[in-house]
Design a protein around this motif. Structure first.
Motif, PDB file in Angstrom:
ATOM      1  N   GLN A 149    -131.924 -31.142 -37.577  1.00 57.07           N
ATOM      2  CA  GLN A 149    -132.357 -30.253 -36.499  1.00 57.07           C
ATOM      3  C   GLN A 149    -131.207 -29.493 -35.834  1.00 57.07           C
ATOM      4  N   LYS A 150    -129.991 -29.980 -35.975  1.00 54.32           N
ATOM      5  CA  LYS A 150    -128.875 -29.426 -35.200  1.00 54.32           C
ATOM      6  C   LYS A 150    -128.654 -27.930 -35.403  1.00 54.32           C
ATOM      7  N   PRO A 151    -128.760 -27.382 -36.630  1.00 52.44           N
ATOM      8  CA  PRO A 151    -128.539 -25.940 -36.768  1.00 52.44           C
ATOM      9  C   PRO A 151    -129.628 -25.077 -36.137  1.00 52.44           C
ATOM     10  N   MET A 163    -138.089 -29.026 -30.934  1.00 55.01           N
ATOM     11  CA  MET A 163    -138.530 -28.692 -32.285  1.00 55.01           C
ATOM     12  C   MET A 163    -140.044 -28.535 -32.349  1.00 55.01           C
ATOM     13  N   GLU A 164    -140.773 -29.557 -31.899  1.00 50.73           N
ATOM     14  CA  GLU A 164    -142.237 -29.480 -31.990  1.00 50.73           C
ATOM     15  C   GLU A 164    -142.793 -28.346 -31.144  1.00 50.73           C
ATOM     16  N   THR A 165    -142.216 -28.130 -29.991  1.00 59.51           N
ATOM     17  CA  THR A 165    -142.692 -27.047 -29.136  1.00 59.51           C
ATOM     18  C   THR A 165    -142.450 -25.696 -29.800  1.00 59.51           C
ATOM     19  N   SER A 166    -141.281 -25.519 -30.399  1.00 62.14           N
ATOM     20  CA  SER A 166    -140.981 -24.260 -31.081  1.00 62.14           C
ATOM     21  C   SER A 166    -141.920 -24.036 -32.261  1.00 62.14           C
ATOM     22  N   VAL A 167    -142.152 -25.084 -33.046  1.00 62.77           N
ATOM     23  CA  VAL A 167    -143.047 -24.969 -34.197  1.00 62.77           C
ATOM     24  C   VAL A 167    -144.461 -24.610 -33.745  1.00 62.77           C
ATOM     25  N   MET A 168    -144.935 -25.258 -32.695  1.00 61.12           N
ATOM     26  CA  MET A 168    -146.283 -24.958 -32.209  1.00 61.12           C
ATOM     27  C   MET A 168    -146.361 -23.573 -31.571  1.00 61.12           C
ATOM     28  N   MET A 169    -145.281 -23.125 -30.919  1.00 62.83           N
ATOM     29  CA  MET A 169    -145.248 -21.753 -30.414  1.00 62.83           C
ATOM     30  C   MET A 169    -145.384 -20.749 -31.551  1.00 62.83           C
ATOM     31  N   HIS A 170    -144.834 -21.101 -32.709  1.00 61.14           N
ATOM     32  CA  HIS A 170    -144.939 -20.250 -33.884  1.00 61.14           C
ATOM     33  C   HIS A 170    -146.322 -20.324 -34.520  1.00 61.14           C
ATOM     34  N   LEU A 171    -146.856 -21.543 -34.674  1.00 59.04           N
ATOM     35  CA  LEU A 171    -148.111 -21.731 -35.411  1.00 59.04           C
ATOM     36  C   LEU A 171    -149.339 -21.382 -34.572  1.00 59.04           C
ATOM     37  N   THR A 172    -149.410 -21.909 -33.361  1.00 57.86           N
ATOM     38  CA  THR A 172    -150.611 -21.750 -32.520  1.00 57.86           C
ATOM     39  C   THR A 172    -150.203 -21.468 -31.074  1.00 57.86           C
ATOM     40  N   PRO A 173    -149.632 -20.309 -30.819  1.00 57.84           N
ATOM     41  CA  PRO A 173    -149.141 -20.020 -29.467  1.00 57.84           C
ATOM     42  C   PRO A 173    -150.228 -20.089 -28.409  1.00 57.84           C
ATOM     43  N   ASP A 174    -151.479 -19.842 -28.795  1.00 54.74           N
ATOM     44  CA  ASP A 174    -152.579 -19.870 -27.832  1.00 54.74           C
ATOM     45  C   ASP A 174    -152.885 -21.279 -27.338  1.00 54.74           C
ATOM     46  N   LEU A 175    -152.398 -22.313 -28.050  1.00 54.54           N
ATOM     47  CA  LEU A 175    -152.647 -23.699 -27.651  1.00 54.54           C
ATOM     48  C   LEU A 175    -151.494 -24.310 -26.869  1.00 54.54           C
ATOM     49  N   VAL A 176    -150.419 -23.560 -26.693  1.00 54.18           N
ATOM     50  CA  VAL A 176    -149.240 -24.062 -25.978  1.00 54.18           C
ATOM     51  C   VAL A 176    -149.270 -23.549 -24.547  1.00 54.18           C
ATOM     52  N   GLY A 226    -138.993 -21.789 -33.933  1.00 54.82           N
ATOM     53  CA  GLY A 226    -140.046 -22.443 -34.691  1.00 54.82           C
ATOM     54  C   GLY A 226    -140.313 -21.771 -36.008  1.00 54.82           C
ATOM     55  N   ASP A 227    -140.313 -20.443 -36.026  1.00 51.23           N
ATOM     56  CA  ASP A 227    -140.521 -19.682 -37.261  1.00 51.23           C
ATOM     57  C   ASP A 227    -139.435 -19.998 -38.280  1.00 51.23           C
ATOM     58  N   ARG A 228    -138.197 -19.981 -37.838  1.00 46.77           N
ATOM     59  CA  ARG A 228    -137.074 -20.238 -38.751  1.00 46.77           C
ATOM     60  C   ARG A 228    -137.124 -21.658 -39.311  1.00 46.77           C
ATOM     61  N   PHE A 229    -137.375 -22.626 -38.431  1.00 45.78           N
ATOM     62  CA  PHE A 229    -137.422 -24.011 -38.883  1.00 45.78           C
ATOM     63  C   PHE A 229    -138.609 -24.230 -39.815  1.00 45.78           C
ATOM     64  N   PHE A 230    -139.767 -23.685 -39.468  1.00 45.30           N
ATOM     65  CA  PHE A 230    -140.957 -23.858 -40.302  1.00 45.30           C
ATOM     66  C   PHE A 230    -140.734 -23.278 -41.696  1.00 45.30           C
ATOM     67  N   ARG A 231    -140.160 -22.092 -41.772  1.00 41.35           N
ATOM     68  CA  ARG A 231    -139.906 -21.470 -43.079  1.00 41.35           C
ATOM     69  C   ARG A 231    -138.965 -22.333 -43.921  1.00 41.35           C
ATOM     70  N   ASP A 232    -137.916 -22.837 -43.300  1.00 37.88           N
ATOM     71  CA  ASP A 232    -136.936 -23.618 -44.052  1.00 37.88           C
ATOM     72  C   ASP A 232    -137.465 -24.997 -44.422  1.00 37.88           C
ATOM     73  N   VAL A 233    -138.210 -25.612 -43.511  1.00 36.26           N
ATOM     74  CA  VAL A 233    -138.687 -26.960 -43.810  1.00 36.26           C
ATOM     75  C   VAL A 233    -139.799 -26.924 -44.853  1.00 36.26           C
ATOM     76  N   THR A 234    -140.663 -25.917 -44.822  1.00 36.33           N
ATOM     77  CA  THR A 234    -141.713 -25.844 -45.851  1.00 36.33           C
ATOM     78  C   THR A 234    -141.113 -25.516 -47.214  1.00 36.33           C
ATOM     79  N   ARG A 235    -140.035 -24.753 -47.221  1.00 33.39           N
ATOM     80  CA  ARG A 235    -139.355 -24.500 -48.499  1.00 33.39           C
ATOM     81  C   ARG A 235    -138.795 -25.800 -49.072  1.00 33.39           C
ATOM     82  N   LYS A 236    -138.194 -26.610 -48.215  1.00 26.21           N
ATOM     83  CA  LYS A 236    -137.632 -27.885 -48.659  1.00 26.21           C
ATOM     84  C   LYS A 236    -138.735 -28.839 -49.135  1.00 26.21           C
ATOM     85  N   VAL A 237    -139.813 -28.901 -48.387  1.00 27.26           N
ATOM     86  CA  VAL A 237    -140.920 -29.776 -48.771  1.00 27.26           C
ATOM     87  C   VAL A 237    -141.569 -29.286 -50.064  1.00 27.26           C
TER      88      VAL A 237
END
Length: 254
Positions: A149-151, A163-176, A226-237
């Motif tokens: 998570q550090k970078p 992290m989770e807040t950023s990811v959720m802001m990216h995925l479902t901002p209307d629920l945050v 959140g967008d940056r982390f989600f893109r990179d983590v889904t690529r890794k997964v």
């Protein structure tokens, strides 16, 4: 548009004609995530990561089928948090056994449990069920641990933090809810040195540890992070999904 890698969206005609190499079972939890994130945070993250990683793996030729998400996780340490839905490990074992039985019967011999909740731990279940289903390759994947998570974030996230807040802001901002409504996610640590150092373990009693149910400061979260982390983590997964799909179950070790 129907996504061919999402089981729930496909018809019997498509499913019966597709030779799937691996099934992915997203597994979340329904629980409080500080004052600003929804109870379904782990469910939304599990579904979203599984779907996007499967899309990328499918595009690389891996025949993936993503099963419907399991929405309840182990929340035994949060029994006094209102409507935190607990599924005991013994219940998880029974559910997992039934899922594996179906896959085994239909000759899909690889299963990845995509875990989205820190209270879930399927390792002992995998050991037990591996004896009962010797043809199956069973593994768990904690998507939130796939990258350092550090970078990406200033504050380390354990539960409902940056992290989770950023990811959720990216995925479902209307629920945050507005970040001004969030608690600071401050958490107490065990007094015992062995547990703090990580070589001993005991379950945390959540309301004795944190006043807002969060563990990790969310106040520096942004949708862009959140967008940056989600893109990179889904690529890794997705790379892991491809590796599992293409692996020879009889030749797994180098």
């Amino acid at each position: 548009m129907v996504r061919p890698y999402i089981l729930a969206e496909n018809t019997w005609r498509t499913v019966k004609e597709t030779e799937y190499e691996v099934a992915v079972l997203p597994w979340g939890a329904c629980e409080a995530h500080n004052y600003h994130l929804p109870y379904g945070t782990d469910i939304i993250e599990a579904e979203s990561v599984a779907a996007d990683a499967a899309r990328q793996a499918w595009d690389h030729g891996a025949k993936i089928t993503v099963l419907p998400v399991i929405p309840f996780g182990v929340n035994t340490g949060q029994s006094d948090v209102k409507l935190d839905m607990n599924m005991n490990p013994s219940t998880q074992l029974a559910v997992l056994k039934d899922v594996i039985d179906v896959l085994n019967r239909h000759h899909i011999y690889k299963l990845i449990i995509l875990n989205s909740h820190g209270g879930n731990d399927f390792r002992t279940m995998i050991r037990e069920l591996g004896l009962q289903f010797p043809k199956m390759f069973l593994c768990q994947c904690n998507w939130y641990q796939a990258l350092d998570q550090k970078p990406y974030f200033e504050n380390k996230d354990d539960h409902g933090g940056e992290m989770e807040t950023s990811v959720m802001m990216h995925l479902t901002p209307d629920l945050v809810s507005p970040i001004t409504e969030a608690g600071d996610g401050a958490a107490k640590k065990f007094r015992m040195a062995g547990i703090r150092e990580g070589w001993a373990w005991a379950e945390r009693r959540w309301t004795q540890v944190t006043k807002d149910t969060g563990v990790g400061d969310p106040r520096k979260a942004t949708p862009d992070k959140g967008d940056r982390f989600f893109r990179d983590v889904t690529r890794k997964v997705s790379e892991f999904f491809v590796e599992v799909a293409k692996a020879d179950r009889n030749d797994l070790y180098a």
